[in-house]
Design an enzyme around this catalytic site. Structure first.
Site, PDB file in Angstrom:
ATOM      1  N   GLN A  71       0.841  -1.206   0.000  1.00 23.42           N
ATOM      2  CA  GLN A  71       0.000   0.000   0.000  1.00 23.42           C
ATOM      3  C   GLN A  71       0.877   1.258   0.000  1.00 23.42           C
ATOM      4  OE1 GLN A  71      -1.829   2.338   2.470  1.00 23.42           O
ATOM      5  NE2 GLN A  71      -1.290   1.513   4.468  1.00 23.42           N
ATOM      6  N   GLU A 108      -6.252   2.214   6.673  1.00 25.26           N
ATOM      7  CA  GLU A 108      -5.478   1.598   7.761  1.00 25.26           C
ATOM      8  C   GLU A 108      -5.519   2.439   9.023  1.00 25.26           C
ATOM      9  OE1 GLU A 108      -1.211  -0.506   8.791  1.00 25.26           O
ATOM     10  OE2 GLU A 108      -1.818  -0.180   6.713  1.00 25.26           O
ATOM     11  N   ARG A 109      -5.577   3.762   8.893  1.00 25.02           N
ATOM     12  CA  ARG A 109      -5.677   4.598  10.107  1.00 25.02           C
ATOM     13  C   ARG A 109      -6.964   4.285  10.862  1.00 25.02           C
ATOM     14  NH1 ARG A 109      -5.960   9.882  10.322  1.00 25.02           N
ATOM     15  NH2 ARG A 109      -7.107  10.019   8.379  1.00 25.02           N
ATOM     16  N   ARG A 110      -8.048   4.056  10.108  1.00 25.71           N
ATOM     17  CA  ARG A 110      -9.326   3.734  10.753  1.00 25.71           C
ATOM     18  C   ARG A 110      -9.265   2.370  11.438  1.00 25.71           C
ATOM     19  NH1 ARG A 110     -12.354   4.893   5.347  1.00 25.71           N
ATOM     20  NH2 ARG A 110     -10.214   5.311   4.681  1.00 25.71           N
TER      21      ARG A 110
END
Length: 286
Positions: free
Chosen positions: A19, A63-65
């Site tokens: 990613q 990904e932060r979530r």
């Protein structure tokens, strides 16, 4: 864009090693945790079925979530499941650009992959990312800098624009890194640029002499051109002379040691040449 929405256990979601986003600002993740705790999750992550592990998924974006809800102790999360044929890397890049800008180095690495591995043209990359060709080229140039300076840009310690200007200085990696630290420390960029001027070598002198006008008219026109800059030079000299000795010393120490050795000689040679020119012009005016 074919997608379905479903609740998926977090333990079944694998991170994508390819990613575009490489770094995650912990303060922003903490802010996201507070936001989710108070207002629930506003945007769902996107996943795709794992190509080799049946029943598992690979994270495409968000990904932060995922990190935020893991911190909150969630066991599962609602996701958008991407089932289309379009390259998920491109999808991940676009969603990262739209949700929150990648840092300049992450973006440069992503653009490089699109160009070299995905074999996309500049026009196609521009259409996908919304960046014009000049922005794409400038961003890719960041990857020419030493890794230490790239890290400074990635963490927003050194602005992208300042990093790109460092590319104009040729030389060993350590010198570029020292320049980067000087810029971060707030040192004057113009003074740093002067400090990097190398002493002229024989090849430089030959090139300069090869460009010299070979007629008296041409030489006088060149002298006249130089004289137009005299008022600016005078102002700069007067401004430096008016500074405190402490500031003058600080500026002097910025200079490359070879430049410090040669500058007085250059000024002396210039004084001699100007004296000769004054005598010639006085004789012509008589």
């Amino acid at each position: 864009m074919p997608k379905e929405v479903r609740r998926i256990p977090l333990r079944l979601i694998d991170r994508d090693p390819n990613q575009p986003r490489r770094t995650f600002n912990q303060e922003k993740i903490k802010n996201l945790v507070r936001s989710i705790r108070e207002e629930e999750l506003a945007h769902f992550p996107t996943v795709k079925p794992h190509p080799r592990k049946r029943g598992r998924f690979i994270l495409v974006s968000g990904e932060r979530r995922i990190r935020a809800v893991e911190y909150l102790g969630w066991k599962d999360i609602i996701c958008r499941v991407y089932t289309g044929k379009k390259d998920s890397y491109r999808l991940s890049l676009v969603e990262n650009l739209h949700r929150e800008n990648l840092n300049p180095i992450e973006l440069a690495e992503a653009l490089k992959r699109l160009r070299e591995e995905e074999h996309m043209t500049y026009e196609a990359v521009s259409e996908l990312t919304g960046l014009v060709s000049s922005q794409i080229n400038a961003t890719l140039k960041l990857l020419d800098l030493p890794k230490k300076i790239q890290d400074m840009v990635a963490t927003e310690t050194l602005p992208k624009v300042a990093a790109l200007r460092l590319r104009q200085y040729k030389g060993e990696k350590g010198r570029l890194i020292r320049l980067a630290y000087d810029l971060i420390a707030g040192k004057d960029e113009a003074m740093l640029a002067i400090a990097q001027l190398p002493e002229e070598n024989e090849r430089g002198k030959n090139i300069r002499m090869g460009k010299m006008p070979d007629t008296s008219e041409g030489l006088l026109l060149r002298i006249l051109t130089f004289s137009y800059n005299a008022p600016s030079v005078k102002l700069v000299i007067n401004a430096f002379a008016a500074m405190s000795s402490e500031k003058q010393t600080q500026g002097w120490r910025y200079l490359n040691p070879r430049v410090r050795e040669s500058l007085p000689r250059y000024i002396e040679e210039l004084q001699v040449s100007l004296g000769q020119l004054q005598k010639v012009l006085a004789g012509l005016s008589a």
